[in-house]
Each structure stands twice: as C-alpha cells, then as structure tokens.
Scaffold this active site. Structure first.
Site, mmCIF file in Angstrom:
data_model
loop_
_atom_site.group_PDB
_atom_site.id
_atom_site.type_symbol
_atom_site.label_atom_id
_atom_site.label_comp_id
_atom_site.label_asym_id
_atom_site.label_seq_id
_atom_site.Cartn_x
_atom_site.Cartn_y
_atom_site.Cartn_z
ATOM 1 N N ARG A 46 0.837 -1.197 0.000
ATOM 2 C CA ARG A 46 0.000 0.000 0.000
ATOM 3 C C ARG A 46 0.872 1.247 0.000
ATOM 4 N NH1 ARG A 46 -1.266 2.084 4.626
ATOM 5 N NH2 ARG A 46 -1.672 0.090 5.672
ATOM 6 N N TYR A 98 -16.166 18.437 -14.835
ATOM 7 C CA TYR A 98 -16.641 17.057 -14.825
ATOM 8 C C TYR A 98 -17.675 16.858 -13.715
ATOM 9 C CZ TYR A 98 -16.466 12.016 -13.906
ATOM 10 O OH TYR A 98 -16.794 10.714 -13.671
ATOM 11 N N ASP A 170 -6.885 20.184 -13.607
ATOM 12 C CA ASP A 170 -7.259 18.882 -14.151
ATOM 13 C C ASP A 170 -6.871 18.899 -15.631
ATOM 14 O OD1 ASP A 170 -8.504 16.692 -15.306
ATOM 15 O OD2 ASP A 170 -10.318 16.859 -14.118
ATOM 16 N N LYS A 195 -8.081 7.828 -18.904
ATOM 17 C CA LYS A 195 -8.401 8.392 -20.200
ATOM 18 C C LYS A 195 -7.203 8.303 -21.161
ATOM 19 C CE LYS A 195 -12.324 9.488 -18.150
ATOM 20 N NZ LYS A 195 -12.082 9.394 -16.708
#
Length: 379
Positions: A46, A98, A170, A195
């Site tokens: 992790r 978004y 972003d 994306k």
C-alpha cells in the site's frame, strides 16, 4: 529528452535481477525484511510498489514534475487534494467541470465545512471577485468538460501566487502531450489516467504531480493513510499504454480536426464546440498553452431536442455509446444523463449544457469511417 523518448524511457529501467526490458508486475502485498526496519525500500505494498514507482516516475517526467503519485481513480486523486484543506476553507472552481468532481465537491466535502464557489473562468477577471480571505485553492479544468472552454492557466496561476492560493489543474482532456500546467505556474496537476494516458479503456486510475516537496509529502501521506492506490497489474497496463501516448495523441488531434470541421459544415448541426476553431472563445490562449487542440468535441443539432439527441445517440455503429473518453476507440456520450447527470439541470443550463448536447471522444480509427458513421447517425 523529447516527449516521445520520455514516454518510453523516463523513470523506466531494465529489471536489475533479470534484465527484463518491460517493468515486472510485482504482484505482492508485503516484502521480506532483514531485521525490523531494515529492508530494500519496500515494506508494504500500500505504501510502495516497484511497478507503481516506475509509473509514477514516468508520468512525473511527462508533466515536467519532480514528484508524482498514482491513485486508484481520478476521483481519489482529486479527493486527496481537497483533503489537504480544513473546515472553513474555500475553493474557487470553474463552473464547467466534470460531473464527478462537482458531486465530490458538493455532496461529500461541503458537509465538512469546505465551501465551493463555481464561476465562469473564461474571463479571468471574475476570479478575483470570487476570492475571499478563506480561499485556499483554485480548481481549474481546461479544456473544460464538456463545453470545451479554454481557461488561461498562466493568468490564473499568477493570481494564485499573488494571493498565496494553490492552483490545481485537471489536465485530463489535454494530456501532458498537449499541455503542461506546471510549466505555466500551476502548483498541482491532476489526471484521470483512465483516459488518454492509459488510452485503451482497460484501466481505472488517477495521478497527481507537483514540483513542491511539501505538497508531495502530503499526497504521499494521504495515499498511504487512505489506501486508494492502484494495483501493480493496472500500473503495468498504464505503463504499456503510455509508450504510444505521443503517437495516439497525434492521431486523436488529426482525426478530431477533420471531424470538427466536417460537423461544422453539416446542414443538421447548429453548433460545434472545439477549441481549434479560430472563432472559438479564447482560441488564442489555447494556441499559446496547448501544442494542438485534441480529440474531444461536443455538438448540438439544429433539431435541438432530447428526443432527437437520443435518436442520434442510438444510431451509431462505430462510435460506442459509453461513459469515459480518451481511448483508442471512438466514444459518444450524452453528458446530461451520463457524465454530468449529478449536476442539477438548472446548473447545467447556465453553462450551456443542454439536454441535447452530444460529446464525442474521437479515436484513432480511419477518419473516413468515423465521418461515414456520423453521416448515417445524423441522417
């Protein structure tokens, strides 16, 4: 080192134990230690994983960043930035953004006393009016989703520096191939790796990068403490996808330009939103801060009704009606009921996001086939 070379080689080295050219998938949750606290830099997956390390270094290099951190999704990366704030802090955001970001801001973090102010950032003069003594962050998307508005990153980061406010961008729609916000003064860059970066519609992942070691330390703390990290298999797939990012983006841009111009000349189309048009608002700013105009665009038909939009959306044969964007295959989406359904309708209409607006993610297929598909769908 040029971008295409960085995409293949930055932060990536042959495996020292075997000489493997491809970064191995370190499918492990834990690592053996020689004695308590004495290990090879890895104690628990992790916190760190060698496959993830390679991806983080590679992505940071593409954004000209000193530090980078990967997360389980773009939303977990966005969430990490907001977690640095405290109750009573305020964030100024672009109104056209978004839907998942809007939902996270308004439905999750607003409950904890963080205020979000949404404004039209096409005119940067509106930003100073929205800033108060409690403003700690400016959150920007450019090009925006789905209206394809262009926001002047340099102008906004200049305001942020002058007022000691962080600026986060972003950069998902542009990708680091077309735009590097850190070079334009931004403090933080966020990507949905899902994306364009991974590029093959087979990975969910997010990324943050910065040149500020203090910010990176905070990102690392939340990354480890909250545990929203990607697995090594996904990191491997993202690394593999990035190797062709520059080639894919060239084709996305080439196809996007042809489709945008074809749509604009179509008798059934009322308006096309694409920043490459010379009469697009802030086109000159797009030319300054982007190397090309990308493969994302939106349009409205002359018969501007939801019924007509649904008919068109259901008629495609090559374009897939689906959420997401930036994959090698072309996608068509309906923001009002898909990506932006979480934004109240009255809020959507204020920015021009009507119920009939259609968004296209132009893939890397033969563009003549894409235009033929559009022709029959619009017909």
């Amino acid at each position: 080192m040029k971008f295409g070379t960085k995409a293949l080689h930055a932060g990536i080295f042959p495996d020292p134990s075997t000489g493997a050219v491809m970064t191995p998938i370190f499918q492990t949750s834990t690592y053996a230690q020689d004695e308590p606290g004495v290990h090879k830099g890895y104690a628990y997956a992790r916190t760190r994983n060698p496959t993830r390390d390679a991806l983080e270094n590679n992505l940071a290099a593409l954004e000209n960043a000193k530090f980078g951190r990967c997360f389980a999704s773009g939303m977990s990366a966005t969430e990490t930035v907001i977690k640095m704030l405290n109750p009573g802090d305020e964030v100024v955001c672009s109104s056209d953004l978004y839907g998942g970001s809007y939902r996270l801001f308004t439905k999750v973090f607003s409950k904890y006393g963080i205020k979000f102010t949404f404004i039209n950032m096409k005119d940067t003069s509106t930003i100073e009016e929205a800033i108060t003594e409690r403003t700690k962050l400016i959150w920007v998307e450019t090009p925006t989703n789905p209206m394809m508005n262009i926001i002047d990153i340099s102008a906004i980061t200049s305001i942020g520096r002058r007022k000691n406010i962080l600026t986060a961008v972003d950069n998902t729609f542009a990708s680091p191939y077309l735009q590097n916000p850190l070079d334009l003064g931004a403090d933080i860059v966020m990507h949905s790796v899902t994306k364009y970066l991974a590029g093959h519609s087979d990975v969910i992942m997010g990324f943050l990068c910065t040149n500020d070691p203090v910010l990176d330390e905070q990102f690392g703390f939340f990354q480890n403490s909250s545990g929203a990290v990607p697995g090594p298999q996904d990191c491997f797939l993202a690394l593999r996808g990035i190797k062709t990012l520059h080639l894919r983006m060239q084709r996305h841009c080439e196809n996007g330009r042809k489709v945008a111009n074809w749509l604009r000349s179509h008798s059934n189309i009322e308006k096309v939103y694409w920043p490459g048009f010379e009469d697009h608002p802030n086109h000159d700013i797009a030319k300054q801060q982007m190397s090309d105009f990308g493969g994302m665009l939106s349009f409205v038909q002359k018969k501007d009704t939801l019924e007509q939009a649904n008919k068109t959306l259901s008629s495609f044969k090559i374009f897939s009606l689906a959420e997401s964007l930036g994959g090698v295959e072309s996608l068509v989406g309906h923001p009002a009921t898909m990506t932006h359904a979480s934004i109240p309708r009255e809020q959507r209409l204020k920015i021009g996001l009507t119920d009939s607006l259609i968004r296209l993610s132009i893939g890397i297929e033969d563009v003549d086939d894409l235009i033929d598909d559009l022709e029959q769908a619009l017909g």
